[in-house]
Design a protein around this motif. Structure first.
Motif, PDB file in Angstrom:
ATOM      1  N   MET A  59       0.843  -1.195   0.000  1.00 39.51           N
ATOM      2  CA  MET A  59       0.000   0.000   0.000  1.00 39.51           C
ATOM      3  C   MET A  59       0.881   1.249   0.000  1.00 39.51           C
ATOM      4  O   MET A  59       1.981   1.236   0.550  1.00 39.51           O
ATOM      5  CB  MET A  59      -0.885   0.037   1.244  1.00 39.51           C
ATOM      6  N   ASP A  60       0.394   2.313  -0.589  1.00 40.83           N
ATOM      7  CA  ASP A  60       1.102   3.591  -0.538  1.00 40.83           C
ATOM      8  C   ASP A  60       1.115   4.114   0.900  1.00 40.83           C
ATOM      9  O   ASP A  60       2.117   4.630   1.377  1.00 40.83           O
ATOM     10  CB  ASP A  60       0.444   4.620  -1.452  1.00 40.83           C
ATOM     11  N   LYS A  61      -0.039   3.972   1.596  1.00 44.66           N
ATOM     12  CA  LYS A  61      -0.140   4.374   2.992  1.00 44.66           C
ATOM     13  C   LYS A  61      -1.178   3.468   3.646  1.00 44.66           C
ATOM     14  O   LYS A  61      -2.208   3.156   3.036  1.00 44.66           O
ATOM     15  CB  LYS A  61      -0.562   5.848   3.098  1.00 44.66           C
ATOM     16  N   ILE A  62      -0.907   3.061   4.902  1.00 47.58           N
ATOM     17  CA  ILE A  62      -1.797   2.123   5.586  1.00 47.58           C
ATOM     18  C   ILE A  62      -1.714   2.361   7.084  1.00 47.58           C
ATOM     19  O   ILE A  62      -0.672   2.769   7.591  1.00 47.58           O
ATOM     20  CB  ILE A  62      -1.425   0.659   5.221  1.00 47.58           C
ATOM     21  N   GLY A  63      -2.807   2.123   7.786  1.00 38.88           N
ATOM     22  CA  GLY A  63      -2.779   2.255   9.244  1.00 38.88           C
ATOM     23  C   GLY A  63      -4.099   2.698   9.820  1.00 38.88           C
ATOM     24  O   GLY A  63      -5.167   2.336   9.333  1.00 38.88           O
ATOM     25  N   CYS A  64      -4.006   3.521  10.854  1.00 42.21           N
ATOM     26  CA  CYS A  64      -5.175   4.013  11.563  1.00 42.21           C
ATOM     27  C   CYS A  64      -5.399   5.479  11.183  1.00 42.21           C
ATOM     28  O   CYS A  64      -4.543   6.325  11.423  1.00 42.21           O
ATOM     29  CB  CYS A  64      -4.972   3.871  13.073  1.00 42.21           C
ATOM     30  N   GLU A  65      -6.531   5.751  10.570  1.00 38.87           N
ATOM     31  CA  GLU A  65      -6.855   7.102  10.117  1.00 38.87           C
ATOM     32  C   GLU A  65      -7.154   8.029  11.292  1.00 38.87           C
ATOM     33  O   GLU A  65      -6.722   9.180  11.317  1.00 38.87           O
ATOM     34  CB  GLU A  65      -8.063   7.022   9.190  1.00 38.87           C
ATOM     35  N   SER A  66      -7.899   7.505  12.283  1.00 39.06           N
ATOM     36  CA  SER A  66      -8.242   8.338  13.442  1.00 39.06           C
ATOM     37  C   SER A  66      -8.698   7.486  14.620  1.00 39.06           C
ATOM     38  O   SER A  66      -9.209   6.382  14.435  1.00 39.06           O
ATOM     39  CB  SER A  66      -9.341   9.339  13.083  1.00 39.06           C
ATOM     40  N   ILE A  67      -8.489   8.034  15.807  1.00 37.70           N
ATOM     41  CA  ILE A  67      -9.013   7.475  17.044  1.00 37.70           C
ATOM     42  C   ILE A  67      -9.612   8.643  17.821  1.00 37.70           C
ATOM     43  O   ILE A  67      -8.947   9.660  18.028  1.00 37.70           O
ATOM     44  CB  ILE A  67      -7.923   6.804  17.902  1.00 37.70           C
ATOM     45  N   TYR A  68     -10.872   8.486  18.220  1.00 32.67           N
ATOM     46  CA  TYR A  68     -11.541   9.491  19.046  1.00 32.67           C
ATOM     47  C   TYR A  68     -12.001   8.805  20.328  1.00 32.67           C
ATOM     48  O   TYR A  68     -12.705   7.794  20.269  1.00 32.67           O
ATOM     49  CB  TYR A  68     -12.739  10.107  18.325  1.00 32.67           C
ATOM     50  N   VAL A  69     -11.602   9.365  21.471  1.00 30.66           N
ATOM     51  CA  VAL A  69     -11.992   8.824  22.773  1.00 30.66           C
ATOM     52  C   VAL A  69     -12.949   9.809  23.431  1.00 30.66           C
ATOM     53  O   VAL A  69     -12.606  10.978  23.623  1.00 30.66           O
ATOM     54  CB  VAL A  69     -10.759   8.586  23.678  1.00 30.66           C
ATOM     55  N   GLU A  85      -3.979  10.078  11.497  1.00 33.88           N
ATOM     56  CA  GLU A  85      -3.043   9.202  10.794  1.00 33.88           C
ATOM     57  C   GLU A  85      -1.615   9.717  10.743  1.00 33.88           C
ATOM     58  O   GLU A  85      -0.680   8.932  10.551  1.00 33.88           O
ATOM     59  CB  GLU A  85      -3.531   8.909   9.383  1.00 33.88           C
ATOM     60  N   ASP A  86      -1.394  11.006  10.918  1.00 35.15           N
ATOM     61  CA  ASP A  86      -0.040  11.546  10.869  1.00 35.15           C
ATOM     62  C   ASP A  86       0.647  11.594  12.233  1.00 35.15           C
ATOM     63  O   ASP A  86       1.814  11.972  12.322  1.00 35.15           O
ATOM     64  CB  ASP A  86      -0.059  12.929  10.231  1.00 35.15           C
TER      65      ASP A  86
END
Length: 138
Positions: A59-69, A85-86
């Protein structure tokens, strides 16, 4: 006799329709995402927010886009923490997978709502999946 046969054929057709539609829906795959998982585990004073995403090939970029608690305050949910994600540990480039655990402070007995969105991106586009998880702090 003809009526019995008609009823049997009708019931068989109904069963085939009921069981064929869900099977088709569950076997559809994403162009970018092969498999994924998201979990939140409350541990003394901490929420362990785990995510894992495996792409279809590199993938060009992969992972977790966002987490909101969110923390429950009366009848409302109040945003208490977030990542995108950054931020460190959330995503990577030129890879087929990303797995990590993000740690968030919590209080015993408090209800939390955690919204986790994973993603995978390549030249064909970007796909994401979101899961909302409710836990009580320990």
């Amino acid at each position: 006799m003809k009526r019995k046969r008609f009823i049997s054929l009708f019931m068989a057709a109904v069963c085939m329709f009921l069981f064929a539609v869900p099977a088709f829906a569950t076997t559809r795959a994403s162009i970018q995402i092969n498999q994924y998982d998201m979990k939140v585990t409350p541990v003394a004073g901490t929420l362990n927010i785990y995510f894992s995403v495996v792409g279809n090939n590199g993938m060009d970029k992969i992972g977790c886009e966002s987490i909101y608690v969110y923390e429950k305050s009366g009848s409302r949910w109040v945003l208490t923490d977030s990542w995108d994600e950054d931020d460190d540990g959330m995503s990577r480039t030129d890879s087929a997978f990303k797995t990590n655990t993000i740690y968030c402070d919590s209080e015993a007995g408090v209800e939390y709502k955690v919204v986790v969105t994973i993603f995978a991106e390549n030249s064909a586009g970007r796909d994401s999946r979101t899961r909302t998880i409710y836990v009580t702090g320990r």
